[in-house]
Design a protein around this motif. Sequence first.
Motif, PDB file in Angstrom:
ATOM      1  N   PHE B   8       0.814  -1.211   0.000  1.00  0.00           N
ATOM      2  CA  PHE B   8       0.000   0.000   0.000  1.00  0.00           C
ATOM      3  C   PHE B   8       0.854   1.270   0.000  1.00  0.00           C
ATOM      4  N   GLU B   9       2.165   1.083  -0.021  1.00  0.00           N
ATOM      5  CA  GLU B   9       3.061   2.221   0.052  1.00  0.00           C
ATOM      6  C   GLU B   9       2.942   3.087  -1.213  1.00  0.00           C
ATOM      7  N   ILE B  10       2.916   4.418  -0.994  1.00  0.00           N
ATOM      8  CA  ILE B  10       2.882   5.355  -2.122  1.00  0.00           C
ATOM      9  C   ILE B  10       4.314   5.660  -2.530  1.00  0.00           C
ATOM     10  N   LYS B  11       4.635   5.418  -3.776  1.00  0.00           N
ATOM     11  CA  LYS B  11       5.999   5.705  -4.253  1.00  0.00           C
ATOM     12  C   LYS B  11       5.932   6.817  -5.294  1.00  0.00           C
ATOM     13  N   THR B  12       6.794   7.805  -5.112  1.00  0.00           N
ATOM     14  CA  THR B  12       6.827   8.916  -6.064  1.00  0.00           C
ATOM     15  C   THR B  12       7.522   8.477  -7.346  1.00  0.00           C
ATOM     16  N   ILE B  13       6.888   8.748  -8.469  1.00  0.00           N
ATOM     17  CA  ILE B  13       7.515   8.440  -9.752  1.00  0.00           C
ATOM     18  C   ILE B  13       8.120   9.710 -10.349  1.00  0.00           C
ATOM     19  N   ILE B  14       7.310  10.772 -10.466  1.00  0.00           N
ATOM     20  CA  ILE B  14       7.822  12.058 -10.949  1.00  0.00           C
ATOM     21  C   ILE B  14       7.544  13.088  -9.863  1.00  0.00           C
ATOM     22  N   PRO B  15       8.573  13.587  -9.177  1.00  0.00           N
ATOM     23  CA  PRO B  15       8.324  14.568  -8.112  1.00  0.00           C
ATOM     24  C   PRO B  15       7.896  15.922  -8.691  1.00  0.00           C
ATOM     25  N   ILE B  16       6.761  16.427  -8.217  1.00  0.00           N
ATOM     26  CA  ILE B  16       6.275  17.750  -8.640  1.00  0.00           C
ATOM     27  C   ILE B  16       5.910  18.510  -7.364  1.00  0.00           C
ATOM     28  N   GLU B  17       6.254  19.773  -7.295  1.00  0.00           N
ATOM     29  CA  GLU B  17       5.849  20.569  -6.141  1.00  0.00           C
ATOM     30  C   GLU B  17       5.368  21.923  -6.618  1.00  0.00           C
ATOM     31  N   ILE B  18       4.119  22.256  -6.266  1.00  0.00           N
ATOM     32  CA  ILE B  18       3.570  23.553  -6.668  1.00  0.00           C
ATOM     33  C   ILE B  18       3.217  24.324  -5.412  1.00  0.00           C
ATOM     34  N   GLY B  19       3.884  25.454  -5.219  1.00  0.00           N
ATOM     35  CA  GLY B  19       3.599  26.321  -4.084  1.00  0.00           C
ATOM     36  C   GLY B  19       3.722  25.608  -2.741  1.00  0.00           C
ATOM     37  N   GLY B  20       4.749  24.763  -2.599  1.00  0.00           N
ATOM     38  CA  GLY B  20       4.975  24.073  -1.339  1.00  0.00           C
ATOM     39  C   GLY B  20       4.075  22.869  -1.118  1.00  0.00           C
ATOM     40  N   ILE B  21       3.190  22.588  -2.069  1.00  0.00           N
ATOM     41  CA  ILE B  21       2.317  21.423  -1.928  1.00  0.00           C
ATOM     42  C   ILE B  21       2.843  20.297  -2.812  1.00  0.00           C
ATOM     43  N   ASP B  22       2.979  19.128  -2.225  1.00  0.00           N
ATOM     44  CA  ASP B  22       3.503  17.975  -2.950  1.00  0.00           C
ATOM     45  C   ASP B  22       2.408  17.390  -3.838  1.00  0.00           C
ATOM     46  N   VAL B  23       2.527  17.565  -5.142  1.00  0.00           N
ATOM     47  CA  VAL B  23       1.538  17.011  -6.068  1.00  0.00           C
ATOM     48  C   VAL B  23       2.215  16.027  -7.020  1.00  0.00           C
ATOM     49  N   SER B  24       3.190  15.275  -6.476  1.00  0.00           N
ATOM     50  CA  SER B  24       3.970  14.349  -7.296  1.00  0.00           C
ATOM     51  C   SER B  24       3.100  13.316  -7.993  1.00  0.00           C
ATOM     52  N   PHE B  25       3.582  12.904  -9.143  1.00  0.00           N
ATOM     53  CA  PHE B  25       2.943  11.793  -9.857  1.00  0.00           C
ATOM     54  C   PHE B  25       3.434  10.502  -9.202  1.00  0.00           C
ATOM     55  N   THR B  26       2.521   9.772  -8.551  1.00  0.00           N
ATOM     56  CA  THR B  26       2.921   8.587  -7.783  1.00  0.00           C
ATOM     57  C   THR B  26       2.432   7.320  -8.470  1.00  0.00           C
ATOM     58  N   ASN B  27       2.747   6.175  -7.844  1.00  0.00           N
ATOM     59  CA  ASN B  27       2.225   4.913  -8.382  1.00  0.00           C
ATOM     60  C   ASN B  27       0.698   4.900  -8.313  1.00  0.00           C
ATOM     61  N   SER B  28       0.138   5.599  -7.304  1.00  0.00           N
ATOM     62  CA  SER B  28      -1.318   5.697  -7.205  1.00  0.00           C
ATOM     63  C   SER B  28      -1.880   6.481  -8.400  1.00  0.00           C
ATOM     64  N   SER B  29      -1.224   7.611  -8.710  1.00  0.00           N
ATOM     65  CA  SER B  29      -1.680   8.410  -9.856  1.00  0.00           C
ATOM     66  C   SER B  29      -1.564   7.610 -11.140  1.00  0.00           C
ATOM     67  N   LEU B  30      -0.466   6.835 -11.242  1.00  0.00           N
ATOM     68  CA  LEU B  30      -0.245   6.040 -12.451  1.00  0.00           C
ATOM     69  C   LEU B  30      -1.373   5.033 -12.634  1.00  0.00           C
ATOM     70  N   MET B  31      -1.760   4.364 -11.526  1.00  0.00           N
ATOM     71  CA  MET B  31      -2.825   3.369 -11.635  1.00  0.00           C
ATOM     72  C   MET B  31      -4.158   4.023 -11.966  1.00  0.00           C
ATOM     73  N   MET B  32      -4.391   5.209 -11.405  1.00  0.00           N
ATOM     74  CA  MET B  32      -5.641   5.917 -11.708  1.00  0.00           C
ATOM     75  C   MET B  32      -5.675   6.328 -13.180  1.00  0.00           C
ATOM     76  N   ALA B  33      -4.517   6.811 -13.685  1.00  0.00           N
ATOM     77  CA  ALA B  33      -4.458   7.198 -15.097  1.00  0.00           C
ATOM     78  C   ALA B  33      -4.690   5.975 -15.976  1.00  0.00           C
ATOM     79  N   LEU B  34      -4.061   4.855 -15.603  1.00  0.00           N
ATOM     80  CA  LEU B  34      -4.250   3.611 -16.348  1.00  0.00           C
ATOM     81  C   LEU B  34      -5.714   3.186 -16.329  1.00  0.00           C
TER      82      LEU B  34
END
Lengths: 118, 241
Positions: B8-34
């Motif tokens: 269940f661990e969230i792993k960052t794939i592409i680190p993105i940070e906007i205005g101090g908020i971590d909005v990285s593309f993670t394995n969770s985001s990847l699965m949702m996109a898939l």
Amino acid sequence: MSEPNGQEPLDDLNKRLKDARNRKTAGTRGKNGAAPRSDYGPAIRVGTDLVAGVAVGVVIGWVLDRWLGTTPWLLLVFFLLGSAAGITNVMRTAMKIESDAKADRESKRNDVGKNEAP
Amino acid sequence: MASPLEQFEIKTIIPIEIGGIDVSFTNSSLMMALTVVIGGGLVALAASRGAMVPGRLQTIGEILYEFIAGLIRETIGPDGRKYFPIIFTLFMFILVGNMLGMIPYSFTFTSHIIVTFVMAFVVFIGCTILGFSRHGLHFFSFFIPPGAPVWMWPLLIPIEVISYLSRPISLSVRLFANMLAGHTMLKVIAGFVFALGLLAGWLPLLLITALTGLEILIAFLQAYVFAILTCLYIKDALELH
């Protein structure tokens, strides 16, 4: 001689079209919306319903207590209210499941024989 | 041995940070996109030909459509057709996400409470707005149980309000807890296979085979339950009791 033969399939088609239209508007129980039968689903549903009611009550009580400085009284009151809400949830869900099961049994009794693949 | 919770661990794939908020593309985001690509692609492909005699793919699309259309017809009635897009989208998103999560080494995003809670919260807010736009202030009568004497109202209204507020909680916790518990159980029992070795390891292996089948059923069932409860909440907002 050929006329009744030509008319029959059309009549049949008309009847089936009418049936399909009625099904679309009247909201009768179609076979496609039938749930897969399992007792596990309702059990989990009832459990989370109860816990969610209590949890919401406790959170409201706790937040109000911190805000108004009335610890622990509102927590106690809202714990009881939340428990009541949880039990209300469970009763509603149980009644819904029961009435669904009853309607299901009746519809099954009505169309015995014309079993279709789900 | 690997922890059963490691999956269940969230792993960052592409680190993105906007205005101090971590909005990285993670394995969770990847699965949702898939999930969006596969779910949307499946329906789009199934609908693209529109043959009189449906092929395999079109049949799958038609079964899915008929399933949700039938569900809406049964629970909301003919008025419910308007809400088909949102219910179908939620159902497909959860179903495809759950099924992708059943693939070994993949990630189940529905096992994270924040994902399920956001979906449940959107449904909750949507239904509340729908209720107010349909009935105006009369929507508050939803919190008064029919036939209750007036002196009971001070007790019953808080209970009804809490019961209403508990809806998004139970809706999200149900999906999240089912996926979390099921996938953890699979991993724990898989651990036994190695712990018991050749001597008795085949026993948990048999069990895990059966449980994988059960998990696939639950993955479907939970998507179905989410869809049917969304229908019920919309119906409540439309009809008030």
